[in-house]
Enzyme design. Structure first.
Site, mmCIF file in Angstrom:
data_model
loop_
_atom_site.group_PDB
_atom_site.id
_atom_site.type_symbol
_atom_site.label_atom_id
_atom_site.label_comp_id
_atom_site.label_asym_id
_atom_site.label_seq_id
_atom_site.Cartn_x
_atom_site.Cartn_y
_atom_site.Cartn_z
ATOM 1 N N HIS A 118 0.856 -0.924 0.336
ATOM 2 C CA HIS A 118 -0.092 0.102 -0.369
ATOM 3 C C HIS A 118 0.966 1.506 -0.033
ATOM 4 O O HIS A 118 1.893 1.370 0.853
ATOM 5 C CB HIS A 118 -0.461 0.191 1.135
ATOM 6 C CG HIS A 118 -1.780 -0.980 1.022
ATOM 7 N ND1 HIS A 118 -1.114 -2.287 1.949
ATOM 8 C CD2 HIS A 118 -2.842 -1.238 1.304
ATOM 9 C CE1 HIS A 118 -2.266 -3.280 2.600
ATOM 10 N NE2 HIS A 118 -3.871 -2.761 1.309
ATOM 11 N N ASP A 160 2.154 1.482 3.678
ATOM 12 C CA ASP A 160 3.199 0.893 3.620
ATOM 13 C C ASP A 160 5.334 1.423 3.677
ATOM 14 O O ASP A 160 6.005 1.182 3.995
ATOM 15 C CB ASP A 160 3.568 -0.856 2.858
ATOM 16 C CG ASP A 160 1.918 -1.203 3.256
ATOM 17 O OD1 ASP A 160 0.924 -0.994 4.306
ATOM 18 O OD2 ASP A 160 1.430 -2.239 2.606
#
Ligand code: GCO
Ligand code: MN
Length: 388
Positions: free
Chosen positions: A57, A60
């Site tokens: 993501h 992340d």
């Protein structure tokens, strides 16, 4: 069999969400049980295990709200790690669920400002994905749902989601990006009910979009079982529609909270059939794993190793099943009934319709046909147990 026999190679095209490795074991009832691992260490650990790729993501790797300079610095560092360790970013996605701004949906928020903020976040995430070299871009609508049905008309919600996706498809086209979208269905959690709960609903939705060819499905074993459905059949429906752009393999007991168990850990037969489907139909995308190491683990590496190893063992079992003469003879027999009638309805004509209306059948004789499925299922059980 020596254990190195099942060692992964790049051609296996395995990929893990780095959020799986970064998961710290926190749940609604308890705090973290292990340390977070940096994105670079996740990538390094995966590469050392011959993983082909990783999925991420935006947040992340880039903290929410990072300055453009910090973002560029992180991207430089990650791209260096990817080239040093020889690993690709295969799939990218956007976190549109963690920050409180998304508490009542991102693309399905009733506030157009939240919808635009979400669209803007995804545009940045798309630019990042292309920079990282990803070719699949996933939409998992973690907050796209409701607890209170009185709060939102689902047709309006669908329309808002459609409008954003159409805009984002146009954005990708206008930038000349080589990127496909993939929607990940889930029936519930973290919302009481999520929109687009199953493969079938995503398929239907895709065909209402302006650029349906750009959009596919990322089915996940656990999400399917949370709805009490059969992952083999759901994956097959996506594949049959030419929409299986990527997969999330994991495990889950049916009709429970999202357990995110390791692939093959709870139902080997089901994992076998998912593997068989991907192999028999020459699925060419990445084999993505999206699960959480058990909360009792102190690091994610046994989870990573066993996910790939189980898949590789199941791949051998599929070969054993496909090569077993008793199984294949049985299947041949099962699939060779009434050969002269096969394909009769493949092409309609008035003549064919008249012939079919006049055709004589003997339902009693058809019903008397022997179908040795107990035997067939036992043979598969024995393949899986290592007896055959
Ligand atoms: C879940 C989801 C997520 C998504 C991922 C991609 O936990 O329900 O599976 O893990 O796959 O966030 O957006
Ligand atoms: Mn997933």
């Amino acid at each position: 069999m020596p254990s190195h026999f099942y060692a992964p190679i790049k051609e296996d095209r395995f990929a893990f969400g780095i959020w799986c490795l970064q998961n710290r074991g926190r749940d609604p009832f308890g705090d973290q049980t292990r340390k977070e691992i940096s994105a670079v260490d996740c990538i390094k650990g995966l590469a050392q295990r011959n993983c082909y790729g990783f999925e991420y993501h935006d947040n992340d790797i880039i903290p929410f709200g990072a300055t453009p300079a910090r973002r560029d610095e992180i991207v430089r560092e990650l791209k260096k790690a990817m080239s040093d360790f020889d690993i690709k970013a295969t799939m990218a996605t956007t976190n549109t669920f963690y920050h409180p701004v998304f508490k009542d949906g991102a693309f399905t928020s009733s506030d157009p400002a939240v919808r635009l903020f979400s669209t803007q976040k995804v545009m940045h995430s798309i630019d990042l994905a292309v920079e990282m070299g990803a070719e699949i871009f996933v939409f998992w609508g973690g907050r796209e749902g409701v607890e209170v049905d009185a709060s939102k008309d689902p047709i309006s919600a669908s329309g808002w989601f459609r409008e954003s996706l159409n805009f984002l498809c146009e954005y990708v086209i206008s930038q000349g990006y080589n990127l496909k979208f993939s929607i990940e269905p889930k029936p519930n959690e973290p919302r009481g009910d999520l929109f687009l709960p199953t493969v079938g609903s995503v398929l239907a939705f895709i065909h209402t979009l302006d650029h349906p060819a750009m959009v596919g499905i990322n089915p996940e074993t656990a999400h399917i079982k949370m709805a009490g459905l059969n992952p083999y059949h759901e994956f097959a429906q996506a594949l049959d529609s030419g929409k299986l752009f990527d997969v999330h393999l994991n495990g889950q007991k049916p009709l429970r909270f999202d357990q995110d168990l390791t692939f093959g850990s709870d139902d080997l037969k089901e994992a076998f059939f998912t593997t068989k489907l991907l192999l028999d139909h020459k699925y060419s995308g990445t084999i993505g794993f999206d699960a959480h190491p058990y909360r009792t683990e102190s690091d994610p590496w046994d989870f990573v190793d066993r996910s790939m190893r189980t898949y590789l063992i199941l791949r051998e079992k599929v070969k054993a099943f496909n090569d077993n003469s008793e199984i294949q003879d049985l299947l041949k027999e099962l699939n060779s009934a009434s050969p002269a009638l096969n394909g009769f309805t493949a092409k309609f004509s008035k003549d064919a319709a008249a012939k079919l209306k006049a055709m004589a059948f003997d339902p009693e004789a058809l019903a008397a046909r022997k179908l040795p499925y107990e035997r067939l299922d036992q043979l598969l059980t024995e393949v899986l147990l290592g007896v055959l």
